[in-house]
Design a protein around this motif. Structure first.
Motif, PDB file in Angstrom:
ATOM      1  N   LYS A  35       0.829  -1.200   0.000  1.00 39.32           N
ATOM      2  CA  LYS A  35       0.000   0.000   0.000  1.00 39.32           C
ATOM      3  C   LYS A  35       0.868   1.256   0.000  1.00 39.32           C
ATOM      4  CE  LYS A  35      -3.833   2.232   2.312  1.00 39.32           C
ATOM      5  NZ  LYS A  35      -4.741   2.228   3.429  1.00 39.32           N
ATOM      6  N   GLU A  36       1.926   1.266   0.803  1.00 39.07           N
ATOM      7  CA  GLU A  36       2.814   2.428   0.830  1.00 39.07           C
ATOM      8  C   GLU A  36       3.538   2.605  -0.499  1.00 39.07           C
ATOM      9  OE1 GLU A  36       5.540   2.621   4.079  1.00 39.07           O
ATOM     10  OE2 GLU A  36       3.961   2.343   5.566  1.00 39.07           O
ATOM     11  N   SER A  39       1.142   3.942  -3.017  1.00 38.93           N
ATOM     12  CA  SER A  39       0.859   5.327  -2.670  1.00 38.93           C
ATOM     13  C   SER A  39       1.982   6.248  -3.124  1.00 38.93           C
ATOM     14  CB  SER A  39       0.654   5.452  -1.160  1.00 38.93           C
ATOM     15  OG  SER A  39       0.465   6.793  -0.806  1.00 38.93           O
ATOM     16  N   ALA A  40       3.214   5.800  -2.956  1.00 36.39           N
ATOM     17  CA  ALA A  40       4.351   6.619  -3.370  1.00 36.39           C
ATOM     18  C   ALA A  40       4.422   6.735  -4.888  1.00 36.39           C
ATOM     19  CB  ALA A  40       5.650   6.023  -2.839  1.00 36.39           C
ATOM     20  N   THR A  42       1.908   6.463  -7.058  1.00 43.15           N
ATOM     21  CA  THR A  42       0.759   7.158  -7.635  1.00 43.15           C
ATOM     22  C   THR A  42       0.477   8.493  -6.956  1.00 43.15           C
ATOM     23  OG1 THR A  42      -0.793   6.016  -6.175  1.00 43.15           O
ATOM     24  CG2 THR A  42      -0.343   4.997  -8.323  1.00 43.15           C
ATOM     25  N   ASN A  43       1.377   8.939  -6.117  1.00 46.05           N
ATOM     26  CA  ASN A  43       1.226  10.202  -5.372  1.00 46.05           C
ATOM     27  C   ASN A  43      -0.064  10.236  -4.569  1.00 46.05           C
ATOM     28  OD1 ASN A  43       3.655  11.307  -6.216  1.00 46.05           O
ATOM     29  ND2 ASN A  43       2.740  12.079  -8.107  1.00 46.05           N
ATOM     30  N   GLY A  44      -0.415   9.125  -3.945  1.00 47.98           N
ATOM     31  CA  GLY A  44      -1.566   9.068  -3.050  1.00 47.98           C
ATOM     32  C   GLY A  44      -2.894   8.818  -3.731  1.00 47.98           C
ATOM     33  N   THR A  46      -4.094   6.073  -5.051  1.00 48.65           N
ATOM     34  CA  THR A  46      -4.688   4.771  -4.750  1.00 48.65           C
ATOM     35  C   THR A  46      -5.043   4.587  -3.280  1.00 48.65           C
ATOM     36  OG1 THR A  46      -2.491   3.823  -4.465  1.00 48.65           O
ATOM     37  CG2 THR A  46      -3.494   3.626  -6.644  1.00 48.65           C
ATOM     38  N   ASP A  47      -4.701   5.542  -2.425  1.00 53.49           N
ATOM     39  CA  ASP A  47      -4.926   5.382  -0.981  1.00 53.49           C
ATOM     40  C   ASP A  47      -6.380   5.152  -0.630  1.00 53.49           C
ATOM     41  OD1 ASP A  47      -2.260   5.694  -0.596  1.00 53.49           O
ATOM     42  OD2 ASP A  47      -2.380   7.772   0.106  1.00 53.49           O
ATOM     43  N   GLN A  48      -7.268   5.874  -1.278  1.00 50.70           N
ATOM     44  CA  GLN A  48      -8.678   5.758  -0.931  1.00 50.70           C
ATOM     45  C   GLN A  48      -9.306   4.456  -1.421  1.00 50.70           C
ATOM     46  OE1 GLN A  48     -10.879   8.902  -2.708  1.00 50.70           O
ATOM     47  NE2 GLN A  48      -9.816   8.746  -4.668  1.00 50.70           N
ATOM     48  N   GLN A  51      -7.198  -1.063   1.030  1.00 47.21           N
ATOM     49  CA  GLN A  51      -7.286  -1.236   2.472  1.00 47.21           C
ATOM     50  C   GLN A  51      -6.487  -2.471   2.862  1.00 47.21           C
ATOM     51  OE1 GLN A  51     -11.280  -1.837   3.814  1.00 47.21           O
ATOM     52  NE2 GLN A  51     -10.745  -1.626   5.963  1.00 47.21           N
TER      53      GLN A  51
END
Length: 165
Positions: A35-36, A39-40, A42-44, A46-48, A51
């Motif tokens: 996940k991290e 996130s890195a 895609t610049n955040g 995919t965070d939402q 899970q």
């Protein structure tokens, strides 16, 4: 060229910091924490949608958050219908024609791809050659046809406007 250090302990402290940064980057690049890493990369973005969950064995897994995706999709569809209920929304969507254009493009691509796939799996060398030609030449031909149709449609609309004037 390099920085001069006052003593050896300062140099060791700097070395430890650099080693920590390198190990963090290695963990990021090797997807130890998926996940991290995503996130890195895609610049955040995919965070939402992601899970972390722990399964019965105690392993951490990344799962898609379908509820967030469904909410976002339903809100987009709702906004699209609301904008189409107004007279301006209907007129602008008729002028753009994005949905129908996309469906036509996908349909043509699917037909050509299926035909090329069928020909590539054939034992006849002529059909394989035809399949390869479709794979490489069909996109160019489709772009050319689309440009010609757009220019024809543009010329036709201009001539009909001239006739009205």
């Amino acid at each position: 060229m390099g920085r001069n250090y006052e003593n050896l302990s300062e140099l060791r402290r700097k070395k430890k910091l650099l080693q920590g940064e390198i190990s963090d980057l290695e963990n990021l690049l090797t997807f130890k924490n998926t996940k991290e890493s995503l996130s890195a990369f895609t610049n955040g973005l995919t965070d939402q949608y992601l899970q972390e969950k722990v399964d019965e064995d105690g392993d951490e897994k990344i799962v898609l958050r379908k509820d967030v995706i469904a909410k976002q999709l339903s809100s987009e569809v709702k906004d699209m219908f609301i904008s189409k209920n107004t007279a301006m929304g209907i007129a602008s969507s008729a002028l753009k024609g994005n949905a129908l254009d996309s469906i036509i493009k996908l349909g043509a691509t699917a037909l050509v791809a299926n035909y090329a796939k069928k020909n590539m799996s054939s034992s006849n060398w002529k059909k394989k050659l035809l399949g390869a030609a479709l794979i490489y030449i069909a996109p160019i031909a489709l772009k050319l046809i689309r440009k010609k149709l757009e220019s024809y449609q543009k010329n036709k609309s201009v001539s009909s406007m001239e006739q009205l004037i």
